[in-house]
Design a protein around this motif. Sequence first.
Motif, PDB file in Angstrom:
ATOM      1  N   LYS A  75       0.708  -1.177   0.081  1.00 37.30           N
ATOM      2  CA  LYS A  75      -0.039  -0.077  -0.121  1.00 37.30           C
ATOM      3  C   LYS A  75       0.808   1.141   0.055  1.00 37.30           C
ATOM      4  O   LYS A  75       0.258   2.421   0.023  1.00 37.30           O
ATOM      5  CB  LYS A  75      -0.849   0.035   1.177  1.00 37.30           C
ATOM      6  N   GLY A 139      -4.432  10.617   1.363  1.00 34.70           N
ATOM      7  CA  GLY A 139      -4.504  10.212  -0.089  1.00 34.70           C
ATOM      8  C   GLY A 139      -3.574   9.474  -0.971  1.00 34.70           C
ATOM      9  O   GLY A 139      -3.677   8.990  -2.072  1.00 34.70           O
ATOM     10  N   MET A 141      -2.228   6.369  -0.087  1.00 31.74           N
ATOM     11  CA  MET A 141      -2.108   4.771   0.053  1.00 31.74           C
ATOM     12  C   MET A 141      -2.443   4.262  -1.428  1.00 31.74           C
ATOM     13  O   MET A 141      -3.292   4.962  -2.378  1.00 31.74           O
ATOM     14  CB  MET A 141      -3.317   4.500   0.900  1.00 31.74           C
ATOM     15  N   ILE A 142      -1.749   3.509  -1.812  1.00 29.01           N
ATOM     16  CA  ILE A 142      -1.772   2.969  -3.360  1.00 29.01           C
ATOM     17  C   ILE A 142      -2.928   1.663  -3.173  1.00 29.01           C
ATOM     18  O   ILE A 142      -2.862   0.740  -2.368  1.00 29.01           O
ATOM     19  CB  ILE A 142      -0.629   2.183  -3.657  1.00 29.01           C
TER      20      ILE A 142
END
Lengths: 322, 322
Positions: A75, A139, A141-142
């Motif tokens: 993430k 914003g 987080m993958i």
Amino acid sequence: MSVEDDLIARYFKPIATNPGALGLTDDAAVLRGGNDDLVVTTDAIVEGVHFRSSDPPETVAKKALRVNLSDLAAKGATPAGFVLTLALREPDERWLSAFASGLAEDAITFDCPLLGGDTVGTPGPLTMSITAFGRAPVGGMILRSRAQPGDRIVVSGTIGDAALGLAILSGKVTVDAAAIRESLIDRYRVPQPRIPLAEAVRHYARAAMDVSDGLAGDLAKLCIASGVSAIIDAAAVPLSEAARGLIEQGQTSFVSAVSGGDDYEVLCTVAKDRWDDFARAARNVGVVVTPIGEIIAGNAAPKWLDTKGEDVALPRLSYSHF
Amino acid sequence: MSVEDDLIARYFKPIATNPGALGLTDDAAVLRGGNDDLVVTTDAIVEGVHFRSSDPPETVAKKALRVNLSDLAAKGATPAGFVLTLALREPDERWLSAFASGLAEDAITFDCPLLGGDTVGTPGPLTMSITAFGRAPVGGMILRSRAQPGDRIVVSGTIGDAALGLAILSGKVTVDAAAIRESLIDRYRVPQPRIPLAEAVRHYARAAMDVSDGLAGDLAKLCIASGVSAIIDAAAVPLSEAARGLIEQGQTSFVSAVSGGDDYEVLCTVAKDRWDDFARAARNVGVVVTPIGEIIAGNAAPKWLDTKGEDVALPRLSYSHF
């Protein structure tokens, strides 16, 4: 002092050095606020299901933590700490002491302090659950749902070794060379969460997840979440020498390698124009990453092609717990 | 889709409405950053240990969440969400559907959304672990280690009812009146976390914890953590009419009431000059709070005195899991 307080004081307090843990003497822990988002992941492991009774307690502790760290890495998050619940049949001091020492080692290695926990009795198998926290810019987080057609599909490390380690432990695969045997067992018992790759993932990946239930099944999940499909070059999937050898011997198969579980590698997609930067960043932190295919439009199941361009049949897509 | 993905999609996704949960389709959840501290607590419950196989799944779900919410309340924190790990023998659809509906009700009641989780198989008893998050202003979490001599010792609600509920279920106590019987069982199965009291605790309490392992033992813990002692007026300990009746009948004792577990009330200490404000704030949110004694200097075990000023002997200080 109750038995469980005593266990906690003896084995876990020494590793709960972060101020937010309050020395494990309070009912809750504190994670300081800040501008970052907190990324939260939780995984449980059960004796006889996710680890074997005969596994050394140090490696059980490490696996319990690392399966969570693997999620954080995928993430793009930096570890910030974890809490642990432990359901034990009886307080076996030797087991607990070894378990705590494995946990302590990893808490330091990955800079991920123990913040709190709960120890309870159970008549059943040893069961532990870890919730781990990571930080990522707001914003940042993958997600697994952002893959786009044209993205390169990339996987870290090698695939299938952990499943072979388990197969060796269960007597289904035989490896004479001790070094190879031990290294495969080690891949099963002590996953390598790709924490060093987290920053590169955060900067350059479009979509990502960790491979825990088999590459084929997990790629299918990423595609479904992103509303896309994929073409995989089966020959490009990174396999260890050991795995290749066992496939050649007919002791396992390519299909088993990509549908077994416990790899704990990063699977991500990277826009073509970011690939060079991603590859360089991965090289800089010493993590091997391999492009294995491309995201395409559509909602068909990912297509796996062999060197002749023919379909590789993948009957068993991923591990199911039931 | 694997069986567990299907279970999650069917039963848990509908209650994971917070954007940070990402519809439970990702590997992690996001808790937005901010200026607050995040208060983290985790508790596991095991079938046959913390709840009974025959307990309705709705109440099992509620208890699993509420024991954590009780910690948040005692720390002065406002619920922000939770993650759940669930170890199940087999996916019993009726059980899961009822469990999820109980969980959904409480997530709404306490404004504490499901953010993520993990479902695994186990050959053993149903085991679940919840990690709950709350928010408090930076440095604002109330610790159990800050009690000072002169503080009033206060407890919310009534003490001993949940232990009686369990005693009824195990056939050790008999209550003929159905309404009383059911209300005691309900206290055991569905604790009332004192979330409405959290703000008053945060503003006016010096030290606090929740009462989960018996009032006597938990007070002793608070005193040890604070480096103080206490004098308790045993007659002031709030007991329900039902508990008083059963003590008079000789079916239970005062000692059992204050050393049984599962109360999930708030135990806190309040400086004398803040007592009026605390009492008013508690009244405003409809939570009954009762002063039961005073913190004194020293490190002796808390002294429990009866109406004649004589020591009440408390042999069994608190519940041990082993």
